[in-house]
Design a protein around this motif. Structure first.
Motif, mmCIF file in Angstrom:
data_model
loop_
_atom_site.group_PDB
_atom_site.id
_atom_site.type_symbol
_atom_site.label_atom_id
_atom_site.label_comp_id
_atom_site.label_asym_id
_atom_site.label_seq_id
_atom_site.Cartn_x
_atom_site.Cartn_y
_atom_site.Cartn_z
ATOM 1 N N GLU A 1 0.618 -1.404 1.826
ATOM 2 C CA GLU A 1 0.512 -1.891 0.458
ATOM 3 C C GLU A 1 1.889 -2.180 -0.146
ATOM 4 O OE1 GLU A 1 -3.131 0.706 1.161
ATOM 5 O OE2 GLU A 1 -0.991 0.700 1.700
ATOM 6 N N ILE A 2 2.872 -1.331 0.166
ATOM 7 C CA ILE A 2 4.225 -1.549 -0.348
ATOM 8 C C ILE A 2 4.837 -2.780 0.305
ATOM 9 C CG2 ILE A 2 6.553 -0.596 -0.484
ATOM 10 C CD1 ILE A 2 4.560 0.641 -2.398
ATOM 11 N N GLY A 3 4.653 -2.911 1.602
ATOM 12 C CA GLY A 3 5.163 -4.099 2.292
ATOM 13 C C GLY A 3 4.572 -5.371 1.721
ATOM 14 N N TRP A 4 3.268 -5.343 1.434
ATOM 15 C CA TRP A 4 2.622 -6.530 0.868
ATOM 16 C C TRP A 4 3.172 -6.842 -0.525
ATOM 17 C CZ3 TRP A 4 -0.264 -6.927 -3.618
ATOM 18 C CH2 TRP A 4 -0.858 -8.183 -3.833
ATOM 19 N N ALA A 5 3.314 -5.832 -1.361
ATOM 20 C CA ALA A 5 3.820 -6.054 -2.717
ATOM 21 C C ALA A 5 5.248 -6.573 -2.688
ATOM 22 C CB ALA A 5 3.739 -4.766 -3.526
ATOM 23 N N TYR A 6 6.071 -5.991 -1.841
ATOM 24 C CA TYR A 6 7.462 -6.437 -1.710
ATOM 25 C C TYR A 6 7.514 -7.895 -1.249
ATOM 26 C CZ TYR A 6 12.278 -6.659 0.023
ATOM 27 O OH TYR A 6 13.576 -7.024 0.264
ATOM 28 N N GLY B 1 -2.919 -4.681 -9.998
ATOM 29 C CA GLY B 1 -4.352 -4.915 -10.059
ATOM 30 C C GLY B 1 -4.941 -5.236 -8.696
ATOM 31 N N ARG B 2 -4.247 -6.044 -7.923
ATOM 32 C CA ARG B 2 -4.757 -6.413 -6.596
ATOM 33 C C ARG B 2 -4.766 -5.226 -5.638
ATOM 34 N NH1 ARG B 2 -1.971 -12.417 -5.717
ATOM 35 N NH2 ARG B 2 -3.202 -13.473 -7.331
ATOM 36 N N LEU B 3 -3.860 -4.274 -5.870
ATOM 37 C CA LEU B 3 -3.827 -3.082 -5.032
ATOM 38 C C LEU B 3 -4.776 -2.003 -5.530
ATOM 39 C CD1 LEU B 3 0.036 -2.794 -4.484
ATOM 40 C CD2 LEU B 3 -1.667 -3.345 -2.732
ATOM 41 N N GLY B 4 -5.278 -2.156 -6.761
ATOM 42 C CA GLY B 4 -6.110 -1.126 -7.353
ATOM 43 C C GLY B 4 -5.301 0.072 -7.809
ATOM 44 N N TRP B 5 -4.020 -0.159 -8.100
ATOM 45 C CA TRP B 5 -3.132 0.898 -8.561
ATOM 46 C C TRP B 5 -2.776 0.671 -10.019
ATOM 47 C CZ3 TRP B 5 1.104 0.905 -4.147
ATOM 48 C CH2 TRP B 5 0.517 1.365 -2.953
ATOM 49 N N LYS C 1 2.257 2.338 -13.208
ATOM 50 C CA LYS C 1 3.097 3.527 -13.035
ATOM 51 C C LYS C 1 3.104 3.986 -11.584
ATOM 52 C CE LYS C 1 3.774 8.229 -14.780
ATOM 53 N NZ LYS C 1 3.270 9.265 -15.723
ATOM 54 N N HIS C 2 1.928 3.945 -10.948
ATOM 55 C CA HIS C 2 1.849 4.356 -9.544
ATOM 56 C C HIS C 2 2.632 3.395 -8.662
ATOM 57 C CE1 HIS C 2 0.155 6.356 -6.031
ATOM 58 N NE2 HIS C 2 -0.211 5.173 -5.554
ATOM 59 N N LEU C 3 2.518 2.104 -8.930
ATOM 60 C CA LEU C 3 3.254 1.106 -8.161
ATOM 61 C C LEU C 3 4.760 1.301 -8.331
ATOM 62 C CD1 LEU C 3 3.320 -1.477 -6.421
ATOM 63 C CD2 LEU C 3 3.143 -2.799 -8.540
ATOM 64 N N ALA C 4 5.185 1.558 -9.560
ATOM 65 C CA ALA C 4 6.612 1.766 -9.810
ATOM 66 C C ALA C 4 7.127 2.994 -9.062
ATOM 67 C CB ALA C 4 6.862 1.919 -11.304
ATOM 68 N N GLY C 5 6.328 4.053 -9.016
ATOM 69 C CA GLY C 5 6.726 5.256 -8.295
ATOM 70 C C GLY C 5 6.855 5.002 -6.802
ATOM 71 N N LYS C 6 5.922 4.240 -6.252
ATOM 72 C CA LYS C 6 5.981 3.901 -4.833
ATOM 73 C C LYS C 6 7.215 3.052 -4.525
ATOM 74 C CE LYS C 6 2.162 5.613 -2.958
ATOM 75 N NZ LYS C 6 2.179 6.471 -1.749
ATOM 76 N N PHE C 7 7.540 2.117 -5.415
ATOM 77 C CA PHE C 7 8.716 1.271 -5.218
ATOM 78 C C PHE C 7 9.997 2.103 -5.322
ATOM 79 C CE2 PHE C 7 8.490 -3.471 -5.147
ATOM 80 C CZ PHE C 7 7.171 -3.551 -4.723
ATOM 81 N N SER C 8 10.026 3.053 -6.241
ATOM 82 C CA SER C 8 11.212 3.893 -6.388
ATOM 83 C C SER C 8 11.502 4.648 -5.098
ATOM 84 C CB SER C 8 11.011 4.880 -7.539
ATOM 85 O OG SER C 8 12.123 5.728 -7.678
ATOM 86 N N ASP C 9 10.466 5.135 -4.439
ATOM 87 C CA ASP C 9 10.634 5.852 -3.179
ATOM 88 C C ASP C 9 11.041 4.904 -2.056
ATOM 89 O OD1 ASP C 9 9.791 8.444 -1.422
ATOM 90 O OD2 ASP C 9 9.149 6.600 -0.423
ATOM 91 N N ALA C 10 10.355 3.771 -1.941
ATOM 92 C CA ALA C 10 10.545 2.886 -0.794
ATOM 93 C C ALA C 10 11.763 1.988 -0.919
ATOM 94 C CB ALA C 10 9.297 2.026 -0.599
#
Length: 256
Positions: free
Chosen positions: A157-162, A179-183, A186-195
């Protein structure tokens, strides 16, 4: 300066490797604009002076280090005695290679022993003892490939968003991606911060800026057209972004 493209086993994780050596004394200064490169610098000689968004001071000296993403200009100075190998990672490749949240490197230079431990110290010794640049590149490539092979692939999911942000030139709305990820955003931002080390909004800013910078270097470029093409509200918005991410106006950068 000698550059080498990565082999197939590093594709998608490393953009290139560079060997750099200064052979005359002097004071050399360069400015790097906000980019999506995560460098690992392994030095065998004098350190660089590096300032994030400012001119470096006496305490801003760095030899072997990794640097995370920074949404601004980076001022680099050297003094005639630098010699190093630099491995340039993609953001997602860096997350796999370093094996830690990229937020720990964001807006920072972190020493080699802190990011790679004893492995990093051993790597530096091997590179310093190598007979030439080709041998150094081969050692570096083998080291990176071995670490990547021992890690799990990035979350799909992170690879796709990136990739979506890159493909859109930074114009895809964060809410649409979430929306497309169903997240949630805030959750998306947290995942991006890590990755990646930065949120999707900041990533989009850097992507738009670099696209605008590339278009500006084409013949007959017009700033108003570039602003509209890259998704800026107007030309004034583009100018502000250039000041923030490059430390200079668009016309000054092109003229330089």
């Amino acid at each position: 300066m000698v550059r080498r493209l990565p082999g197939p086993q590093l594709q998608g994780a490393v953009t290139d490797m560079c060997g750099y050596r200064e052979t005359i004394s002097g004071h050399f200064r360069s400015v790097e604009y906000a980019s999506l490169t995560v460098p690992l610098v392994i030095s065998f000689a004098e350190p660089f002076a590096i300032g994030l968004g400012k001119n470096p001071g006496d305490n801003d000296r760095f030899a072997s280090f990794a640097a995370g993403l920074f949404a601004g200009p980076v001022v680099i100075e050297s003094f005639g005695g630098a010699c190093c190998v630099q491995i340039n990672f993609t953001p997602l490749g860096a997350r796999r290679f370093f094996g830690q949240p990229m937020s720990e490197l964001t807006d920072r230079m972190v020493g080699l022993d802190d990011v790679l431990g004893l492995e990093g110290i051993t790597l530096r010794e091997r590179l310093g003892d190598a007979r030439d640049w080709n041998a150094r590149f081969a050692i570096a490539e083998s080291f990176v490939a071995a670490r990547l092979a021992s890690t799990d692939p990035m979350q799909a999911e992170i690879g796709w968003a990136y990739d979506s942000i890159i493909a859109s030139g930074g114009r895809t709305r964060v809410a649409t991606l979430a929306g497309r990820l169903g997240w949630s955003r805030k959750h998306l931002a947290g995942k991006f911060s890590d990755a990646i080390g930065i949120g999707p909004k900041t990533l989009s800013r850097i992507v738009r800026f670099n696209r605008a910078l590339g278009l500006s270097r084409q013949d007959n470029s017009d700033w108003a057209d570039i602003a509209a093409d890259c998704g800026y509200a107007d030309q004034a918005h583009l100018v502000r972004e250039f000041r923030d991410l490059a430390g200079a106006t668009p016309t000054a950068i092109v003229a330089g």
